[in-house]
Design a protein around this motif. Sequence first.
Motif, PDB file in Angstrom:
ATOM      1  N   UNK A 344     -10.758  -1.398 -10.242  1.00 47.80           N
ATOM      2  CA  UNK A 344     -10.035  -2.182  -9.230  1.00 47.80           C
ATOM      3  C   UNK A 344      -8.576  -1.744  -9.116  1.00 47.80           C
ATOM      4  N   UNK A 345      -8.012  -1.203 -10.209  1.00 48.77           N
ATOM      5  CA  UNK A 345      -6.623  -0.715 -10.140  1.00 48.77           C
ATOM      6  C   UNK A 345      -6.532   0.458  -9.177  1.00 48.77           C
ATOM      7  N   UNK A 346      -7.516   1.374  -9.276  1.00 45.51           N
ATOM      8  CA  UNK A 346      -7.531   2.520  -8.357  1.00 45.51           C
ATOM      9  C   UNK A 346      -7.673   2.036  -6.914  1.00 45.51           C
ATOM     10  N   UNK A 347      -8.533   1.031  -6.732  1.00 44.39           N
ATOM     11  CA  UNK A 347      -8.749   0.527  -5.367  1.00 44.39           C
ATOM     12  C   UNK A 347      -7.467  -0.121  -4.834  1.00 44.39           C
ATOM     13  N   UNK A 348      -6.783  -0.881  -5.683  1.00 43.42           N
ATOM     14  CA  UNK A 348      -5.526  -1.523  -5.252  1.00 43.42           C
ATOM     15  C   UNK A 348      -4.475  -0.472  -4.913  1.00 43.42           C
ATOM     16  N   UNK A 349      -4.418   0.568  -5.734  1.00 44.02           N
ATOM     17  CA  UNK A 349      -3.424   1.619  -5.475  1.00 44.02           C
ATOM     18  C   UNK A 349      -3.749   2.334  -4.165  1.00 44.02           C
ATOM     19  N   UNK A 350      -5.041   2.582  -3.937  1.00 46.48           N
ATOM     20  CA  UNK A 350      -5.473   3.202  -2.679  1.00 46.48           C
ATOM     21  C   UNK A 350      -5.049   2.321  -1.500  1.00 46.48           C
ATOM     22  N   UNK A 351      -5.298   1.024  -1.628  1.00 42.81           N
ATOM     23  CA  UNK A 351      -4.997   0.129  -0.507  1.00 42.81           C
ATOM     24  C   UNK A 351      -3.488  -0.028  -0.309  1.00 42.81           C
ATOM     25  N   UNK A 353      -1.282   2.448  -0.982  1.00 42.30           N
ATOM     26  CA  UNK A 353      -0.744   3.701  -0.447  1.00 42.30           C
ATOM     27  C   UNK A 353      -1.331   4.086   0.913  1.00 42.30           C
ATOM     28  N   UNK A 354      -2.588   3.727   1.160  1.00 43.78           N
ATOM     29  CA  UNK A 354      -3.215   4.128   2.433  1.00 43.78           C
ATOM     30  C   UNK A 354      -3.181   3.015   3.487  1.00 43.78           C
ATOM     31  N   UNK A 355      -3.361   1.763   3.037  1.00 45.96           N
ATOM     32  CA  UNK A 355      -3.375   0.649   4.005  1.00 45.96           C
ATOM     33  C   UNK A 355      -2.035  -0.082   4.017  1.00 45.96           C
ATOM     34  N   UNK A 356      -1.209   0.239   3.053  1.00 48.99           N
ATOM     35  CA  UNK A 356       0.102  -0.422   2.918  1.00 48.99           C
ATOM     36  C   UNK A 356      -0.044  -1.935   2.752  1.00 48.99           C
ATOM     37  N   UNK A 357      -1.016  -2.292   1.935  1.00 52.33           N
ATOM     38  CA  UNK A 357      -1.233  -3.709   1.615  1.00 52.33           C
ATOM     39  C   UNK A 357      -1.181  -3.852   0.090  1.00 52.33           C
ATOM     40  N   UNK A 358      -0.345  -4.769  -0.361  1.00 51.83           N
ATOM     41  CA  UNK A 358      -0.189  -4.977  -1.804  1.00 51.83           C
ATOM     42  C   UNK A 358      -1.099  -6.083  -2.312  1.00 51.83           C
ATOM     43  N   UNK A 359      -1.980  -5.747  -3.267  1.00 56.65           N
ATOM     44  CA  UNK A 359      -2.895  -6.720  -3.876  1.00 56.65           C
ATOM     45  C   UNK A 359      -2.744  -6.608  -5.396  1.00 56.65           C
ATOM     46  N   UNK A 360      -3.451  -7.434  -6.136  1.00 59.21           N
ATOM     47  CA  UNK A 360      -3.337  -7.332  -7.597  1.00 59.21           C
ATOM     48  C   UNK A 360      -4.707  -7.032  -8.207  1.00 59.21           C
TER      49      UNK A 360
END
Length: 395
Positions: A344-351, A353-360
């Motif tokens: 999930x960390x990789x997915x959050x980082x992807x989102x 950097x690519x979607x410009x949405x910050x999640x945890x």
Amino acid sequence: MSDIAARIQAMEESATIAMARKSREMAAQGVEVISLSLGEPDFSTPDFIKDAAVQAVEQNYSSYTPIGGYAELKEAIAKKLQRDNQLSFDPSQIVCSTGAKQSIWNIAMAMVDPGDEVILPVPYWVSYREMVRMAEGIPRYIQTTVEQGYKFTAQQLEDCISDRSRLLIFSNPCNPSGAVYDESELRAIAAVIEKHPDLYVVSDEIYELIRFEGMHFSLGRIDAIKERVITVNGLSKGFAMTGWRLGYMAAAKEVAQACEKLQGQVTSAPNCIAQRAAITALKADPSEVAYMKDSFRKRRDLVLDKCKDIPGWVNHIPGGAFYLFPDVRAWFGQSVAGRDIKDASDLCMLLLEEAHVGLVPGGAFGSPNSLRISYAASEEQLVQAMDRIKKVLAG
Ligand SMILES: Cc1ncc(COP(=O)(O)O)c(C=O)c1O
């Protein structure tokens, strides 16, 4: 060798804060990031509470107050606990602190000896674990899944208890899952606690006022265990007062006195102006602030609806707080935009950097299969954020 003490080196930085920092760095570079990573209401403190604070300043409230808070505030809390929660506490059993966070810290330090076990249902609020570890307690985890609505069962609790179990800590409604335990679930849990007379429970009810269906039920209402339930609450979430820093606990007198003793040597009393404002907030009818809950419910439904378009996210319907906690396991092992997603960390980082949405990432809460979306943002931001996520993940 570091100059810094081992206990701090061993401590994990709050991932919520780390994610927010990364978002800010990107924003500073001109990227328009929508941050859905923070845990605070996006409302201003209601005017009637602000007015009480202004009045307190004008009336020259400025001195140290009793360590556990003004007598008038403790009385207001005792009345609130009776009125809303049917809990009977004498003001001497109540300690006010600089946020519920400090209340929980006080409890961990006052109740946990080195080697004591502390049961943390997963997902847990990030700070529980670090506080337990700083108190040299041993966290014992109860795993839950999205399929069970992220709620632990009485049987799971029973299986986790040992003769070294000292505390169970959980939040209801829960941060990060938004799960809400109803009366029958709490009664089943209480029946297990009843059988273990050395086990205390911290019932963290900071999201009490942000509950979408039915009435909040406090664990401390259950007679058989009420002496061992430490109820924690505060003004941050329900009254949109995160920065005012005012929380409180209510417990058996001996526990309250121990917490007050500790606080007296660390921070003393919470801020006197926040205390005056809290008196007004807690005396008010909770319906005064229900507009925030109504708005959060609307936004929960909006984001849940948007989530349906995102492949591989499994949701439950959160009954409270302002978070969604989808299970995103289906994405692990896949590759998106040339990146491998292991967790999930990789997915959050992807989102980010690519979607410009910050999640945890859920790992921060002990649930590496999930991620946390805070929907305490405008509807416009939420729609935009979810559309951007969809674009990256649904292609
Ligand atoms: C479950 C839970 N407990 C306690 C707190 C701390 O609240 P306070 O602002 O009163 O310290 C938070 C804040 O995020 C929380 O989510």
